[in-house]
Design a protein around this motif. Sequence first.
Motif, short mmCIF file in Angstrom:
data_model
loop_
_atom_site.label_atom_id
_atom_site.label_comp_id
_atom_site.label_asym_id
_atom_site.label_seq_id
_atom_site.Cartn_x
_atom_site.Cartn_y
_atom_site.Cartn_z
N PRO A 148 40.11 80.98 58.01
CA PRO A 148 40.27 82.55 58.88
C PRO A 148 38.54 83.04 59.46
O PRO A 148 39.13 83.76 60.20
N GLY A 149 37.83 82.20 59.14
CA GLY A 149 36.27 83.12 60.07
C GLY A 149 35.24 82.57 59.63
O GLY A 149 35.20 81.07 58.13
N GLU A 150 33.82 82.59 60.34
CA GLU A 150 32.78 82.33 60.16
C GLU A 150 32.61 83.15 58.90
O GLU A 150 32.74 83.81 58.09
N GLY A 151 31.32 82.07 58.23
CA GLY A 151 31.05 81.79 56.91
C GLY A 151 32.02 82.35 55.59
O GLY A 151 31.92 81.97 54.33
N ARG A 152 33.29 81.88 55.40
CA ARG A 152 34.57 81.62 54.78
C ARG A 152 35.54 80.47 55.01
O ARG A 152 35.99 79.70 56.48
N SER A 153 36.04 80.25 53.84
CA SER A 153 36.76 78.97 53.53
C SER A 153 37.97 79.59 53.03
O SER A 153 37.81 79.86 51.30
N ARG A 154 39.43 78.81 52.86
CA ARG A 154 40.61 78.77 51.58
C ARG A 154 40.88 78.03 52.00
O ARG A 154 41.76 77.00 52.99
N LEU A 155 40.73 76.89 50.24
CA LEU A 155 41.53 76.00 50.11
C LEU A 155 42.44 75.72 49.01
O LEU A 155 41.96 76.83 48.26
N THR A 156 44.03 76.07 49.66
CA THR A 156 44.18 75.18 48.58
C THR A 156 45.09 74.25 48.10
O THR A 156 45.13 73.64 48.17
N PHE A 157 45.37 74.34 46.73
CA PHE A 157 45.26 73.44 45.46
C PHE A 157 46.60 73.64 44.52
O PHE A 157 46.34 74.23 43.74
N THR A 158 47.21 72.37 44.00
CA THR A 158 47.92 72.65 43.34
C THR A 158 47.48 71.32 42.31
O THR A 158 47.63 70.37 42.73
N VAL A 159 47.79 71.90 40.98
CA VAL A 159 47.35 71.34 39.88
C VAL A 159 48.41 70.74 39.56
O VAL A 159 49.27 71.40 38.57
N THR A 160 49.14 69.71 38.79
CA THR A 160 49.89 68.97 38.22
C THR A 160 48.87 67.81 36.29
O THR A 160 48.06 68.14 36.39
N GLU A 161 50.03 68.17 35.94
CA GLU A 161 49.49 67.08 34.79
C GLU A 161 48.83 65.88 35.09
O GLU A 161 47.85 65.14 34.26
N ALA A 162 48.99 65.33 36.04
CA ALA A 162 47.66 63.94 36.39
C ALA A 162 46.22 64.64 36.49
O ALA A 162 45.34 63.05 36.57
N ASP A 163 46.08 66.01 36.50
CA ASP A 163 44.56 65.90 36.75
C ASP A 163 44.23 66.96 34.75
O ASP A 163 42.80 67.29 35.05
N TYR A 164 45.00 66.35 33.90
CA TYR A 164 44.83 67.08 32.71
C TYR A 164 43.70 66.28 32.60
O TYR A 164 43.68 64.65 32.29
N HIS A 165 42.91 66.54 31.08
CA HIS A 165 42.06 66.13 30.07
C HIS A 165 42.85 65.46 29.40
O HIS A 165 43.82 65.92 29.59
N ALA A 166 42.38 65.35 28.09
CA ALA A 166 42.88 64.59 26.74
C ALA A 166 43.56 65.63 25.96
O ALA A 166 44.73 65.72 25.32
N ALA A 167 42.93 66.93 26.67
CA ALA A 167 44.03 68.56 26.03
C ALA A 167 44.51 69.22 26.50
O ALA A 167 45.28 70.38 25.95
N GLY A 168 45.18 68.57 27.15
CA GLY A 168 46.36 68.82 28.08
C GLY A 168 45.49 70.28 29.09
O GLY A 168 46.56 71.59 29.64
N ALA A 169 44.60 70.57 29.34
CA ALA A 169 44.63 71.64 31.35
C ALA A 169 43.59 70.08 31.97
O ALA A 169 43.15 69.35 32.13
N ALA A 170 43.91 71.24 33.51
CA ALA A 170 42.57 70.10 34.24
C ALA A 170 41.72 69.68 33.97
O ALA A 170 40.65 70.88 33.28
N HIS A 171 41.11 68.58 34.75
CA HIS A 171 39.73 68.32 33.83
C HIS A 171 38.62 68.61 34.91
O HIS A 171 39.10 69.48 36.41
N GLY A 172 37.62 69.33 34.89
CA GLY A 172 36.64 69.82 35.24
C GLY A 172 35.88 68.83 36.39
O GLY A 172 35.68 69.86 37.27
N THR A 173 36.39 67.93 36.63
CA THR A 173 36.28 67.16 38.10
C THR A 173 37.07 68.50 39.01
O THR A 173 36.75 68.43 40.10
N ILE A 174 38.40 68.14 38.61
CA ILE A 174 39.44 69.12 39.86
C ILE A 174 38.40 70.87 39.99
O ILE A 174 38.79 70.99 40.79
N TYR A 175 38.11 71.08 38.90
CA TYR A 175 37.13 72.42 39.64
C TYR A 175 36.43 72.31 40.09
O TYR A 175 36.07 73.10 41.59
#
Length: 158
Positions: free
Chosen positions: A40-67
């Motif tokens: 949107p402007g200098e020094g700023r960014s905005r990333l929109t990301f969709t998390v799905t089950e394909a991003d989960y670790h074994a306990a059913g939430a997004a893995h830290g690599t996604i973060y």
Amino acid sequence: MTADEHDSPATGADGHYRALERLYASAPVNHKFASTLHIPGEGRSRLTFTVTEADYHAAGAAHGTIYFKMLDDAAFYAANTMATDRFLLTTSFNLHFTKPVRAGTVIAEGRWVSGRRRVFVAEARLVDEEGEEIGRGTGTFMRSHIALSGLPGYTAGP
């Protein structure tokens, strides 16, 4: 705004921001994720990301690599708005997990903090669909020898 102004290619800072967005979209790794970048402007960014089950670790939430990916990308692009000639490289990144995310849209907001010559510092935060922060991070980025103008994804577009 006239029709000619609307159809003309972006120039100056805005042209740099649109070229960075195209660079993000052109990276092969980003074809693996449902994500889009907007600057949107200098020094700023905005990333929109969709998390799905394909991003989960074994306990059913997004893995830290996604973060890490979302936070690093948002901070990196916020910092690279400040460098119009060279591609930056991540030299270090610290992240903090605040809350697990299972599915849905996550927004990564990047913000440049300091540096304009060789080393840049930027931070990012992740916000889930409920508007709650789920993570944050701070990165250090260094100017590389890679010219942005030499990267096919950065080239001028419509």
